[in-house]
Design a protein around this motif. Structure first.
Motif, mmCIF file in Angstrom:
data_model
loop_
_atom_site.group_PDB
_atom_site.id
_atom_site.type_symbol
_atom_site.label_atom_id
_atom_site.label_comp_id
_atom_site.label_asym_id
_atom_site.label_seq_id
_atom_site.Cartn_x
_atom_site.Cartn_y
_atom_site.Cartn_z
ATOM 1 N N GLU A 150 -4.919 2.502 -0.449
ATOM 2 C CA GLU A 150 -4.921 3.579 0.539
ATOM 3 C C GLU A 150 -4.973 3.039 1.965
ATOM 4 O OE1 GLU A 150 -7.674 6.751 -0.206
ATOM 5 O OE2 GLU A 150 -7.209 6.756 -2.345
ATOM 6 N N THR A 151 -5.518 1.845 2.131
ATOM 7 C CA THR A 151 -5.599 1.212 3.443
ATOM 8 C C THR A 151 -5.131 -0.236 3.280
ATOM 9 O OG1 THR A 151 -7.866 0.437 3.119
ATOM 10 C CG2 THR A 151 -7.592 2.640 4.095
ATOM 11 N N PRO A 152 -4.778 -0.908 4.373
ATOM 12 C CA PRO A 152 -4.276 -2.279 4.243
ATOM 13 C C PRO A 152 -5.201 -3.230 3.491
ATOM 14 C CG PRO A 152 -3.875 -1.468 6.460
ATOM 15 C CD PRO A 152 -4.710 -0.429 5.757
ATOM 16 N N GLY B 286 -6.582 -1.801 -4.833
ATOM 17 C CA GLY B 286 -5.296 -1.420 -5.404
ATOM 18 C C GLY B 286 -4.748 -2.587 -6.198
ATOM 19 N N HIS B 287 -3.558 -2.417 -6.706
ATOM 20 C CA HIS B 287 -2.866 -3.492 -7.420
ATOM 21 C C HIS B 287 -1.493 -3.598 -6.786
ATOM 22 C CE1 HIS B 287 -1.035 -5.418 -11.141
ATOM 23 N NE2 HIS B 287 -2.018 -6.224 -10.771
ATOM 24 N N ARG B 288 -1.298 -4.635 -5.983
ATOM 25 C CA ARG B 288 -0.132 -4.776 -5.125
ATOM 26 C C ARG B 288 1.048 -5.437 -5.827
ATOM 27 N NH1 ARG B 288 -4.805 -4.817 -2.437
ATOM 28 N NH2 ARG B 288 -4.900 -3.931 -0.343
ATOM 29 N N ARG C 187 10.092 -9.793 0.420
ATOM 30 C CA ARG C 187 9.478 -11.024 -0.071
ATOM 31 C C ARG C 187 8.940 -10.719 -1.466
ATOM 32 N NH1 ARG C 187 5.358 -14.564 3.353
ATOM 33 N NH2 ARG C 187 7.371 -15.125 4.225
ATOM 34 N N THR C 188 9.345 -11.544 -2.444
ATOM 35 C CA THR C 188 8.788 -11.418 -3.790
ATOM 36 C C THR C 188 7.765 -12.522 -3.987
ATOM 37 O OG1 THR C 188 10.634 -12.709 -4.692
ATOM 38 C CG2 THR C 188 10.807 -10.315 -4.835
ATOM 39 N N GLY D 154 7.721 -6.540 5.133
ATOM 40 C CA GLY D 154 6.779 -6.575 6.247
ATOM 41 C C GLY D 154 5.371 -6.559 5.689
ATOM 42 N N ASP D 155 4.562 -5.612 6.148
ATOM 43 C CA ASP D 155 3.194 -5.479 5.660
ATOM 44 C C ASP D 155 3.073 -4.435 4.548
ATOM 45 O OD1 ASP D 155 2.280 -7.377 7.444
ATOM 46 O OD2 ASP D 155 1.798 -5.905 8.999
#
Length: 175
Positions: free
Chosen positions: A56-58, A62-64, A105-106, A150-151
């Protein structure tokens, strides 16, 4: 409501954006950029053991990325053509990252690399091999596969196309 009239009287360009200059091309919304389709980093198409969960925030939980079932020593494949920009250890885990066209980017982990930083790779090229020991993996080994622009972290499965048959499913959404 006084604010409703203000919104109705707003110019045709979006609030918070730059107004159009006569003769200039329209501004590009970076979110509308078409992203490339990626191929699976494991073959055959793997089972997903843990799905993407956007934070939910940077810096939030979570699972990115996604975790894919693998076997130790299984080859890890480049999801698209690009340049290896990182091959090293992050938080005690061996990680590889590849930059692709379109600002993607992977990232792959845990991987024993067989390519070096700065090396140009092609779609489907072997990047290295999966190592055992991914935290929370319920099988012999898991490959964590992430995608970022990006981010912003993106669900890799949203960019992946499987070979085979496709069927449209009913959607209960709006009109």
């Amino acid at each position: 409501m006084p604010w409703a009239n203000a919104l109705m009287a707003a110019p045709s360009w979006r609030l918070g954006s730059t107004p159009a200059v006569p003769g200039a091309p329209p501004p590009v919304d970076s979110r509308a950029v078409r992203l490339p389709r990626l191929s699976w980093p494991l073959s055959p198409v793997p089972v997903v053991t843990k799905y993407f969960d956007a934070p939910e925030t940077p810096y939030g939980a979570g699972h990115r990325g996604v975790d894919l079932a693998a076997v130790p020593g299984q080859e890890v494949l480049a999801a698209d053509a690009g340049v290896v920009v990182f091959a090293g250890v992050v938080a005690g885990r061996p990680v590889m990252s590849v930059d692709h066209d379109g600002g993607l980017r992977t990232t792959y982990e845990p991987v024993q690399p067989s390519v070096a930083v700065g090396e140009q790779v092609y779609r489907g090229q072997v990047l290295g091999t999966v190592l055992a020991g991914h935290p929370g993996c319920a099988v012999a080994a898991c490959l964590h596969w992430g995608v970022r622009r990006g981010d912003e972290y993106i669900d890799p499965l949203a960019l992946t196309v499987e070979d085979g048959e496709y069927r449209l499913k009913p959607w209960g959404g709006g009109p």
